[in-house]
Design a protein around this motif. Structure first.
Motif, PDB file in Angstrom:
ATOM      1  N   THR A   1       0.828  -1.199   0.000  1.00  0.00           N
ATOM      2  CA  THR A   1       0.000   0.000   0.000  1.00  0.00           C
ATOM      3  C   THR A   1       0.870   1.260   0.000  1.00  0.00           C
ATOM      4  OG1 THR A   1      -1.669  -1.218   1.231  1.00  0.00           O
ATOM      5  CG2 THR A   1      -1.890   1.172   1.182  1.00  0.00           C
ATOM      6  N   ALA A   2       1.951   1.228   0.762  1.00  0.00           N
ATOM      7  CA  ALA A   2       2.887   2.360   0.754  1.00  0.00           C
ATOM      8  C   ALA A   2       3.511   2.520  -0.633  1.00  0.00           C
ATOM      9  CB  ALA A   2       3.967   2.159   1.810  1.00  0.00           C
ATOM     10  N   GLY A   3       3.780   1.409  -1.300  1.00  0.00           N
ATOM     11  CA  GLY A   3       4.322   1.485  -2.653  1.00  0.00           C
ATOM     12  C   GLY A   3       3.365   2.176  -3.611  1.00  0.00           C
ATOM     13  N   ILE A   4       2.072   1.909  -3.468  1.00  0.00           N
ATOM     14  CA  ILE A   4       1.083   2.586  -4.322  1.00  0.00           C
ATOM     15  C   ILE A   4       1.042   4.071  -4.007  1.00  0.00           C
ATOM     16  CG2 ILE A   4      -1.392   2.804  -4.787  1.00  0.00           C
ATOM     17  CD1 ILE A   4      -1.562  -0.202  -4.749  1.00  0.00           C
ATOM     18  N   TYR A   5       1.141   4.444  -2.729  1.00  0.00           N
ATOM     19  CA  TYR A   5       1.173   5.868  -2.382  1.00  0.00           C
ATOM     20  C   TYR A   5       2.392   6.545  -2.999  1.00  0.00           C
ATOM     21  CZ  TYR A   5      -2.481   5.182   1.134  1.00  0.00           C
ATOM     22  OH  TYR A   5      -3.654   4.908   1.767  1.00  0.00           O
ATOM     23  N   PHE A   6       3.537   5.897  -2.937  1.00  0.00           N
ATOM     24  CA  PHE A   6       4.744   6.478  -3.522  1.00  0.00           C
ATOM     25  C   PHE A   6       4.613   6.573  -5.041  1.00  0.00           C
ATOM     26  CE2 PHE A   6       7.025   5.082   0.436  1.00  0.00           C
ATOM     27  CZ  PHE A   6       7.317   6.371   0.865  1.00  0.00           C
ATOM     28  N   GLN A   7       3.969   5.598  -5.664  1.00  0.00           N
ATOM     29  CA  GLN A   7       3.780   5.647  -7.107  1.00  0.00           C
ATOM     30  C   GLN A   7       2.892   6.823  -7.505  1.00  0.00           C
ATOM     31  OE1 GLN A   7       1.555   2.461  -8.831  1.00  0.00           O
ATOM     32  NE2 GLN A   7       2.403   2.806 -10.867  1.00  0.00           N
ATOM     33  N   LEU A   8       1.921   7.149  -6.684  1.00  0.00           N
ATOM     34  CA  LEU A   8       1.041   8.290  -6.948  1.00  0.00           C
ATOM     35  C   LEU A   8       1.682   9.622  -6.559  1.00  0.00           C
ATOM     36  CD1 LEU A   8      -2.357   6.831  -5.733  1.00  0.00           C
ATOM     37  CD2 LEU A   8      -1.660   7.294  -8.085  1.00  0.00           C
ATOM     38  N   ASN A   9       2.930   9.570  -6.118  1.00  0.00           N
ATOM     39  CA  ASN A   9       3.687  10.752  -5.713  1.00  0.00           C
ATOM     40  C   ASN A   9       3.131  11.386  -4.431  1.00  0.00           C
ATOM     41  OD1 ASN A   9       5.856  12.417  -5.967  1.00  0.00           O
ATOM     42  ND2 ASN A   9       4.861  13.860  -7.353  1.00  0.00           N
ATOM     43  N   TYR A  10       2.523  10.565  -3.584  1.00  0.00           N
ATOM     44  CA  TYR A  10       2.096  11.006  -2.262  1.00  0.00           C
ATOM     45  C   TYR A  10       3.157  10.562  -1.260  1.00  0.00           C
ATOM     46  CZ  TYR A  10      -2.542  12.086  -4.067  1.00  0.00           C
ATOM     47  OH  TYR A  10      -3.590  12.621  -4.765  1.00  0.00           O
ATOM     48  N   SER A  11       4.269  11.269  -1.265  1.00  0.00           N
ATOM     49  CA  SER A  11       5.398  10.833  -0.454  1.00  0.00           C
ATOM     50  C   SER A  11       5.107  10.928   1.046  1.00  0.00           C
ATOM     51  CB  SER A  11       6.649  11.646  -0.805  1.00  0.00           C
ATOM     52  OG  SER A  11       6.384  13.021  -0.666  1.00  0.00           O
ATOM     53  N   PHE A  12       4.388  11.951   1.465  1.00  0.00           N
ATOM     54  CA  PHE A  12       4.072  12.079   2.884  1.00  0.00           C
ATOM     55  C   PHE A  12       3.193  10.928   3.355  1.00  0.00           C
ATOM     56  CE2 PHE A  12       1.335  13.634   6.336  1.00  0.00           C
ATOM     57  CZ  PHE A  12       2.306  13.942   7.272  1.00  0.00           C
ATOM     58  N   LEU A  13       2.158  10.626   2.576  1.00  0.00           N
ATOM     59  CA  LEU A  13       1.253   9.535   2.933  1.00  0.00           C
ATOM     60  C   LEU A  13       1.980   8.187   2.912  1.00  0.00           C
ATOM     61  CD1 LEU A  13      -1.657   9.582   3.778  1.00  0.00           C
ATOM     62  CD2 LEU A  13      -2.311   9.157   1.428  1.00  0.00           C
ATOM     63  N   GLY A  14       2.861   7.991   1.941  1.00  0.00           N
ATOM     64  CA  GLY A  14       3.642   6.754   1.885  1.00  0.00           C
ATOM     65  C   GLY A  14       4.567   6.614   3.077  1.00  0.00           C
ATOM     66  N   ALA A  15       5.197   7.720   3.474  1.00  0.00           N
ATOM     67  CA  ALA A  15       6.084   7.684   4.640  1.00  0.00           C
ATOM     68  C   ALA A  15       5.294   7.404   5.915  1.00  0.00           C
ATOM     69  CB  ALA A  15       6.844   9.002   4.757  1.00  0.00           C
ATOM     70  N   VAL A  16       4.121   8.009   6.044  1.00  0.00           N
ATOM     71  CA  VAL A  16       3.276   7.746   7.211  1.00  0.00           C
ATOM     72  C   VAL A  16       2.833   6.288   7.219  1.00  0.00           C
ATOM     73  CG1 VAL A  16       1.011   8.260   8.221  1.00  0.00           C
ATOM     74  CG2 VAL A  16       2.517  10.114   7.526  1.00  0.00           C
ATOM     75  N   GLN A  17       2.486   5.752   6.053  1.00  0.00           N
ATOM     76  CA  GLN A  17       2.088   4.347   5.949  1.00  0.00           C
ATOM     77  C   GLN A  17       3.219   3.441   6.429  1.00  0.00           C
ATOM     78  OE1 GLN A  17      -0.838   3.074   4.954  1.00  0.00           O
ATOM     79  NE2 GLN A  17      -0.258   0.944   4.793  1.00  0.00           N
ATOM     80  N   LEU A  18       4.441   3.729   6.007  1.00  0.00           N
ATOM     81  CA  LEU A  18       5.573   2.901   6.419  1.00  0.00           C
ATOM     82  C   LEU A  18       5.880   3.048   7.902  1.00  0.00           C
ATOM     83  CD1 LEU A  18       8.086   3.285   3.463  1.00  0.00           C
ATOM     84  CD2 LEU A  18       6.760   1.271   4.094  1.00  0.00           C
ATOM     85  N   LEU A  19       5.883   4.282   8.386  1.00  0.00           N
ATOM     86  CA  LEU A  19       6.269   4.513   9.781  1.00  0.00           C
ATOM     87  C   LEU A  19       5.201   4.059  10.762  1.00  0.00           C
ATOM     88  CD1 LEU A  19       7.969   8.001   9.564  1.00  0.00           C
ATOM     89  CD2 LEU A  19       9.048   5.821   9.991  1.00  0.00           C
ATOM     90  N   VAL A  20       3.964   4.503  10.545  1.00  0.00           N
ATOM     91  CA  VAL A  20       2.918   4.244  11.524  1.00  0.00           C
ATOM     92  C   VAL A  20       2.376   2.833  11.403  1.00  0.00           C
ATOM     93  CG1 VAL A  20       0.627   4.941  12.301  1.00  0.00           C
ATOM     94  CG2 VAL A  20       2.306   6.670  11.701  1.00  0.00           C
TER      95      VAL A  20
ATOM     96  N   ALA B   1       3.133   0.099   8.931  1.00  0.00           N
ATOM     97  CA  ALA B   1       4.060  -1.005   8.711  1.00  0.00           C
ATOM     98  C   ALA B   1       5.056  -1.115   9.861  1.00  0.00           C
ATOM     99  CB  ALA B   1       4.790  -0.822   7.387  1.00  0.00           C
ATOM    100  N   GLY B   2       5.454   0.005  10.413  1.00  0.00           N
ATOM    101  CA  GLY B   2       6.401  -0.042  11.514  1.00  0.00           C
ATOM    102  C   GLY B   2       5.746  -0.252  12.863  1.00  0.00           C
ATOM    103  N   GLY B   3       4.958   0.723  13.273  1.00  0.00           N
ATOM    104  CA  GLY B   3       4.426   0.710  14.629  1.00  0.00           C
ATOM    105  C   GLY B   3       3.343  -0.310  14.897  1.00  0.00           C
ATOM    106  N   ILE B   4       2.320  -0.332  14.083  1.00  0.00           N
ATOM    107  CA  ILE B   4       1.176  -1.204  14.341  1.00  0.00           C
ATOM    108  C   ILE B   4       1.569  -2.671  14.207  1.00  0.00           C
ATOM    109  CG2 ILE B   4      -1.171  -1.793  13.624  1.00  0.00           C
ATOM    110  CD1 ILE B   4      -0.922   0.971  14.913  1.00  0.00           C
ATOM    111  N   THR B   5       2.351  -2.994  13.182  1.00  0.00           N
ATOM    112  CA  THR B   5       2.750  -4.392  13.008  1.00  0.00           C
ATOM    113  C   THR B   5       3.656  -4.852  14.139  1.00  0.00           C
ATOM    114  OG1 THR B   5       2.558  -4.085  10.631  1.00  0.00           O
ATOM    115  CG2 THR B   5       3.735  -6.034  11.383  1.00  0.00           C
TER     116      THR B   5
END
Length: 169
Positions: free
Chosen positions: A44-63, A65-69
């Protein structure tokens, strides 16, 4: 219709997310399910990065993929015993799940095929981070401060519950 690199990357990410989601739901080992969920969140973060939503992709990875998992994995390791497996589904529950899945698929297809979407032109990009921050922390009608606080309290309760269960053993 010309096939572009963006379409190929999207197709690969969509297949990756779909396979990981199916594996997360169908595996009997709960730690593997959490790992497959991590793969879904990465896709999902990869799709955000592909759409050039770098902030949303970074939040997806940090919050997520990182924190919740990590929270899921710690709570699984604190509360489960060695070799925990999910119980086998009874035929009635399996049939009910299959019917619900097919009904949801029919609804999604009906809405997608009957709807006239706006023009297919999509502009890549995102809002400035300052506007995103004000929208997230705004207590207004369309702000996200209250849901953010509710989720943080829920996660705190999960952590405390996991620690209490682990201490009883």
């Amino acid at each position: 219709m010309n096939i572009t690199l963006d379409m190929i990357v999207f197709a690969v990410l969509a297949v990756f997310i779909t396979v990981s989601a199916v594996l997360a739901v169908t595996t009997r080992r709960i730690l593997r399910a959490a790992t497959y969920l991590l793969f879904v969140l990465f896709g999902t973060a990869g799709i955000y990065f592909q759409l050039n939503y770098s902030f949303l992709g970074a939040v997806q990875l940090l919050v997520y993929a990182g924190g919740i998992t990590v929270l899921y994995v710690f709570s699984i390791l604190l509360t489960s015993s060695e070799g925990d497996q999910a119980e086998k589904l009874k035929k009635g529950k399996f049939f009910a799940g299959l019917v619900a899945t097919l009904a949801a698929l029919c609804i999604c297809l009906t809405v997608t095929l009957k709807n006239r979407f706006l023009s297919p032109v999509f502009e890549h990009g995102e809002l400035p981070v300052r506007e995103i921050g004000h929208a997230l922390m705004s207590p207004d009608k369309y702000g996200y401060l209250l849901p953010f606080e509710v989720i943080s309290i829920l996660l705190l309760a999960c952590i405390i519950g996991g620690i209490m269960i682990a201490r009883k053993r």
